[in-house]
Design a protein around this motif. Structure first.
Motif, short mmCIF file in Angstrom:
data_model
loop_
_atom_site.label_atom_id
_atom_site.label_comp_id
_atom_site.label_asym_id
_atom_site.label_seq_id
_atom_site.Cartn_x
_atom_site.Cartn_y
_atom_site.Cartn_z
N GLU A 52 0.85 -1.19 0.00
CA GLU A 52 0.00 0.00 0.00
C GLU A 52 0.88 1.24 0.00
OE1 GLU A 52 -2.68 -0.29 3.30
OE2 GLU A 52 -3.93 -1.80 2.30
N ILE A 53 0.63 2.14 -0.92
CA ILE A 53 1.44 3.35 -1.06
C ILE A 53 0.56 4.57 -0.81
CG2 ILE A 53 2.77 4.76 -2.70
CD1 ILE A 53 3.67 2.18 -4.02
N PRO A 54 1.01 5.48 0.05
CA PRO A 54 0.21 6.68 0.32
C PRO A 54 0.04 7.55 -0.93
CG PRO A 54 1.99 6.41 1.92
CD PRO A 54 2.27 5.46 0.80
N ILE A 55 -1.05 8.27 -0.97
CA ILE A 55 -1.28 9.24 -2.04
C ILE A 55 -1.07 10.63 -1.47
CG2 ILE A 55 -2.91 10.14 -3.74
CD1 ILE A 55 -4.42 7.50 -3.58
N GLY A 56 -0.25 11.42 -2.12
CA GLY A 56 -0.04 12.79 -1.67
C GLY A 56 -1.35 13.56 -1.66
N ARG A 57 -1.50 14.44 -0.69
CA ARG A 57 -2.76 15.17 -0.53
C ARG A 57 -3.20 15.86 -1.83
NH1 ARG A 57 -5.46 16.65 3.91
NH2 ARG A 57 -3.71 15.98 5.21
N GLY A 58 -2.24 16.43 -2.54
CA GLY A 58 -2.59 17.15 -3.77
C GLY A 58 -2.77 16.25 -4.98
N GLU A 59 -2.54 14.93 -4.81
CA GLU A 59 -2.62 14.01 -5.93
C GLU A 59 -3.82 13.07 -5.88
OE1 GLU A 59 -0.74 13.94 -8.62
OE2 GLU A 59 0.36 15.69 -7.87
N ARG A 60 -4.65 13.20 -4.86
CA ARG A 60 -5.75 12.24 -4.69
C ARG A 60 -6.74 12.25 -5.85
NH1 ARG A 60 -6.76 13.16 1.84
NH2 ARG A 60 -4.70 12.33 2.47
N LYS A 61 -7.15 13.42 -6.28
CA LYS A 61 -8.09 13.51 -7.40
C LYS A 61 -7.45 13.00 -8.68
CE LYS A 61 -10.97 16.78 -9.97
NZ LYS A 61 -11.40 18.21 -10.08
N ASN A 62 -6.20 13.39 -8.94
CA ASN A 62 -5.50 12.95 -10.16
C ASN A 62 -5.32 11.44 -10.18
OD1 ASN A 62 -5.26 15.59 -11.01
ND2 ASN A 62 -3.20 15.86 -10.16
N MET A 63 -5.00 10.86 -9.02
CA MET A 63 -4.77 9.43 -8.95
C MET A 63 -6.05 8.65 -9.24
SD MET A 63 -2.35 7.23 -8.47
CE MET A 63 -2.74 5.53 -8.90
N LYS A 64 -7.13 9.06 -8.65
CA LYS A 64 -8.40 8.37 -8.88
C LYS A 64 -8.83 8.48 -10.35
CE LYS A 64 -10.29 8.73 -4.19
NZ LYS A 64 -10.46 7.27 -3.99
N GLN A 65 -8.62 9.66 -10.93
CA GLN A 65 -8.98 9.85 -12.33
C GLN A 65 -8.12 8.99 -13.25
OE1 GLN A 65 -9.04 13.94 -13.63
NE2 GLN A 65 -9.19 13.39 -15.78
N ALA A 66 -6.80 8.95 -12.97
CA ALA A 66 -5.89 8.14 -13.79
C ALA A 66 -6.27 6.66 -13.72
CB ALA A 66 -4.45 8.34 -13.31
#
Length: 246
Positions: A217-231
């Motif tokens: 499990e790898i943390p998601i940076g606070r500013g990357e959460r939306k981008n990660m889910k979309q990707a």
């Protein structure tokens, strides 16, 4: 080109037979160097195309100026249906270039029969399906090829990186920035500054972590959460297009 039931479906919608033939010829040439199989279907009008099961196609070439409804109208209809196929507009003018952004087009081609440019567009599309492709990395004084499909994730290790594959861990003498240039969207994403993950190996994206197929499990940076889910969502959609049957 073969494998109608096993490949990526591509549609060419154009009322000019010569223009359809040019695109199909380039696709045939391109297919010879690809491990991905794809099946091409031609349509003489927007009406004929929309009568088919359009959601079967992953890539669609649309002529702008056609008899009957034009390519832009076809594109809007597809988007209204919720379809996310990659669209490439083909036109004799740039009149609708700005509007192409409204339907999230992959590219807007001017009809000058530029084979090299069409190859570039296809490269951009097929980056989503990197089976068989590899990257070259530095391991000390040597260089090594790693199949992209074998990579699970990459993590920073001081000024080096560790590439975690399905079979082993490989320490590479490259920075995270250098690895990030090799492993990009739509196949890979960077949820946090010190890690790059293969979206193929992601099993879930809860609120603040990425869960991988090997249990990591790898943390998601606070500013990357939306981008990660979309990707992740966009990658899953593209994979579903590959696996659709009839």
């Amino acid at each position: 080109m073969s494998g109608e039931m096993d490949g990526i479906r591509i549609a060419i919608c154009d009322d000019c037979e010569e223009d359809r033939k040019f695109i199909k010829d380039v696709l045939d040439e391109y297919a010879k160097g690809q491990k991905n199989l794809f099946y091409v279907e031609e349509f003489e009008s927007g009406e004929a195309f929309l009568r088919r099961e359009t959601n079967r196609f992953a890539l669609i070439f649309l002529d702008i100026f056609m008899t009957g409804i034009n390519g832009m109208e076809v594109a809007r209809t597809l988007r209204e249906r919720g379809e996310k196929a990659m669209l490439v507009f083909c036109s004799s003018s740039r009149e609708f270039a700005v509007e192409s952004y409204e339907v999230n087009a992959l590219h807007y081609l001017i009809k000058d029969r530029n084979r090299e440019l069409l190859y570039q567009v296809l490269d951009k599309f097929f980056q989503a399906f990197p089976v068989g492709r590899s990257i070259e990395v530095k391991t000390g004084r040597e260089r090594r090829m790693i199949l992209m499909q074998d990579i699970v994730y990459v993590e920073a290790n001081n000024k080096k990186c560790i590439v975690h594959t399905k079979a082993e861990e490989i320490e590479v003498t490259m920075t995270m920035s250098e690895m990030n240039e090799l492993l990009t969207l739509p196949e890979f994403a960077r949820p946090i500054r010190y890690a790059i993950v293969s979206l193929k190996e992601v099993t879930a994206v809860p609120t603040d972590i990425v869960r991988l197929s090997n249990g990591v499990e790898i943390p998601i940076g606070r500013g990357e959460r939306k981008n990660m889910k979309q990707a992740f969502a966009e990658y899953r959609w593209m994979v579903s297009k590959m696996s659709e049957r009839g």
